[in-house]
Scaffold this motif. Structure first.
Motif, PDB file in Angstrom:
ATOM      1  N   ALA A   1       0.919  -1.139  -0.022  1.00 50.58           N
ATOM      2  CA  ALA A   1      -0.121   0.019  -0.061  1.00 50.58           C
ATOM      3  C   ALA A   1       0.878   1.375   0.009  1.00 50.58           C
ATOM      4  N   ASP A   2       0.206   2.332   0.019  1.00 52.07           N
ATOM      5  CA  ASP A   2       0.968   3.686  -0.105  1.00 52.07           C
ATOM      6  C   ASP A   2       1.394   4.119   1.262  1.00 52.07           C
ATOM      7  N   ASN A   3       2.812   4.254   1.292  1.00 50.69           N
ATOM      8  CA  ASN A   3       3.525   4.639   2.628  1.00 50.69           C
ATOM      9  C   ASN A   3       3.314   6.136   3.030  1.00 50.69           C
ATOM     10  N   SER A   4       2.859   6.948   1.987  1.00 47.65           N
ATOM     11  CA  SER A   4       2.333   8.386   2.270  1.00 47.65           C
ATOM     12  C   SER A   4       1.071   8.473   2.901  1.00 47.65           C
ATOM     13  N   THR A   5       0.429   7.552   3.250  1.00 45.87           N
ATOM     14  CA  THR A   5      -0.865   7.794   4.143  1.00 45.87           C
ATOM     15  C   THR A   5      -0.892   6.883   5.256  1.00 45.87           C
ATOM     16  N   VAL A   6      -1.586   7.210   6.301  1.00 46.37           N
ATOM     17  CA  VAL A   6      -1.735   6.505   7.403  1.00 46.37           C
ATOM     18  C   VAL A   6      -2.450   5.106   7.278  1.00 46.37           C
ATOM     19  N   GLU A   7      -3.400   4.998   6.670  1.00 46.96           N
ATOM     20  CA  GLU A   7      -4.065   3.732   6.122  1.00 46.96           C
ATOM     21  C   GLU A   7      -2.735   2.835   5.378  1.00 46.96           C
ATOM     22  N   GLY A   8      -2.249   3.402   4.518  1.00 45.40           N
ATOM     23  CA  GLY A   8      -1.334   2.655   3.777  1.00 45.40           C
ATOM     24  C   GLY A   8      -0.303   1.956   4.612  1.00 45.40           C
ATOM     25  N   ARG A   9       0.433   2.796   5.616  1.00 43.68           N
ATOM     26  CA  ARG A   9       1.368   2.506   6.392  1.00 43.68           C
ATOM     27  C   ARG A   9       1.055   1.039   7.330  1.00 43.68           C
ATOM     28  N   ALA A  10      -0.418   1.382   7.738  1.00 43.88           N
ATOM     29  CA  ALA A  10      -0.807   0.348   8.666  1.00 43.88           C
ATOM     30  C   ALA A  10      -0.768  -1.084   7.922  1.00 43.88           C
ATOM     31  N   LEU A  11      -1.348  -1.046   6.497  1.00 48.35           N
ATOM     32  CA  LEU A  11      -1.378  -2.183   5.820  1.00 48.35           C
ATOM     33  C   LEU A  11      -0.101  -2.948   5.482  1.00 48.35           C
ATOM     34  N   ASN A  12       1.092  -1.875   5.477  1.00 48.84           N
ATOM     35  CA  ASN A  12       2.501  -2.565   5.154  1.00 48.84           C
ATOM     36  C   ASN A  12       2.860  -3.135   6.469  1.00 48.84           C
ATOM     37  N   ARG A  13       2.640  -2.650   7.713  1.00 53.29           N
ATOM     38  CA  ARG A  13       3.161  -3.370   8.957  1.00 53.29           C
ATOM     39  C   ARG A  13       2.483  -4.588   8.989  1.00 53.29           C
ATOM     40  N   ARG A  14       3.207  -5.719   8.531  1.00 55.23           N
ATOM     41  CA  ARG A  14       2.611  -6.913   8.758  1.00 55.23           C
ATOM     42  C   ARG A  14       3.528  -8.154   8.769  1.00 55.23           C
ATOM     43  N   VAL A  15       3.060  -9.434   9.324  1.00 60.97           N
ATOM     44  CA  VAL A  15       3.893 -10.502   8.905  1.00 60.97           C
ATOM     45  C   VAL A  15       2.799 -11.495   7.831  1.00 60.97           C
ATOM     46  N   GLU A  16       3.453 -11.953   7.076  1.00 65.48           N
ATOM     47  CA  GLU A  16       2.973 -13.007   6.088  1.00 65.48           C
ATOM     48  C   GLU A  16       3.626 -14.254   6.299  1.00 65.48           C
ATOM     49  N   LEU A  17       2.658 -15.388   6.233  1.00 59.63           N
ATOM     50  CA  LEU A  17       2.992 -16.932   5.900  1.00 59.63           C
ATOM     51  C   LEU A  17       2.790 -17.284   4.706  1.00 59.63           C
ATOM     52  N   THR A  18       3.796 -17.778   3.911  1.00 59.27           N
ATOM     53  CA  THR A  18       3.671 -18.142   2.738  1.00 59.27           C
ATOM     54  C   THR A  18       3.816 -19.861   2.897  1.00 59.27           C
ATOM     55  N   LEU A  19       2.714 -20.433   2.375  1.00 60.00           N
ATOM     56  CA  LEU A  19       2.836 -21.898   2.486  1.00 60.00           C
ATOM     57  C   LEU A  19       3.077 -22.428   1.068  1.00 60.00           C
ATOM     58  N   ILE A  20       4.058 -23.148   1.115  1.00 57.56           N
ATOM     59  CA  ILE A  20       4.510 -23.522  -0.163  1.00 57.56           C
ATOM     60  C   ILE A  20       4.452 -25.096  -0.375  1.00 57.56           C
TER      61      ILE A  20
END
Length: 218
Positions: free
Chosen positions: A196-215
């Motif tokens: 998401a866009d790091n220039s917005t509060v909402e975008g920064r919140a979406l970028n702060r995350r942990v992802e589990l990729t199951l392969i």
């Protein structure tokens, strides 16, 4: 991974030898900020560019541990069933399940999983991770890549470290729930893979995350 970063550091020292600046207040020589940023950026680029190699290494380790591989049409069916059970277990938790080919991605928002600038998993999130672990134990022919991500605020160095520590925390918790460590790999991407866009509060919140990729192991 450590060997890779050490190699990059040594190479960086050779390339940037002499790239120093004089502190106007102390008169001391120090590495220029541009040089520091270039070294950190090189290390981050190596981490990102080495994902395929890391995944292959995890798969080889799983096979070496006696975990059998999937083949042909069995792969899609296996991941279909796993996806359905994860969606059922994670409904209403704030964790999304996304299908990317034969891989499954679990997106765990940072505010749900961790307190601000902390790397200990919130106790309220244990139940969610327990649900994930139940499915992972049942479908043991999948590698689990745990990736930490941050927004772009703060230094790259800090964010790379924080994202790695958060990924490690989630991985340790899953291992504590009985997921074989040989199946798990962790990686910190810092701010380098925003969704998401790091220039917005909402975008920064979406970028702060942990992802589990199951392969799937194929």
């Amino acid at each position: 991974m450590k060997k890779l970063l050490v190699t990059l550091f040594v190479a960086g020292v050779v390339v940037f030898t002499g790239c120093t600046t004089t502190d106007p207040y102390t008169g001391e020589q120090r590495t220029a900020r541009a040089t520091q940023g270039a070294l950190i950026g090189a290390a981050a680029g190596a981490v990102i560019g080495n994902v395929t190699g890391r995944r292959d290494r995890t798969k080889r380790a799983m096979i070496g541990a006696g975990i059998g591989a999937l083949a042909g049409a069995a792969v899609g069916n296996y991941m279909d069933q796993q996806e359905a059970e994860l969606r059922q277990q994670l409904e209403g938790t704030g964790v999304s399940v996304t299908r990317d080919g034969d891989n499954l991605i679990l997106n765990m928002p940072g505010h749900v999983t961790f307190d601000v600038n902390r790397d200990e998993v919130k106790s309220e999130f244990y139940e969610v991770l327990n649900s994930v672990a139940i499915v992972l134990k049942k479908y043991d022919k999948t590698a689990v890549e745990v990736a930490g991500h941050t927004d772009s605020t703060g230094t790259v160095e800090h964010n790379m470290g924080l994202s790695q520590r958060r990924a490690d925390s989630v991985a340790r918790y899953l291992a504590g729930q009985g997921i074989q460590p040989v199946r798990i790999d962790t990686i910190g991407f810092g701010p380098h893979r925003p969704i998401a866009d790091n220039s917005t509060v909402e975008g920064r919140a979406l970028n702060r995350r942990v992802e589990l990729t199951l392969i799937p192991l194929t």
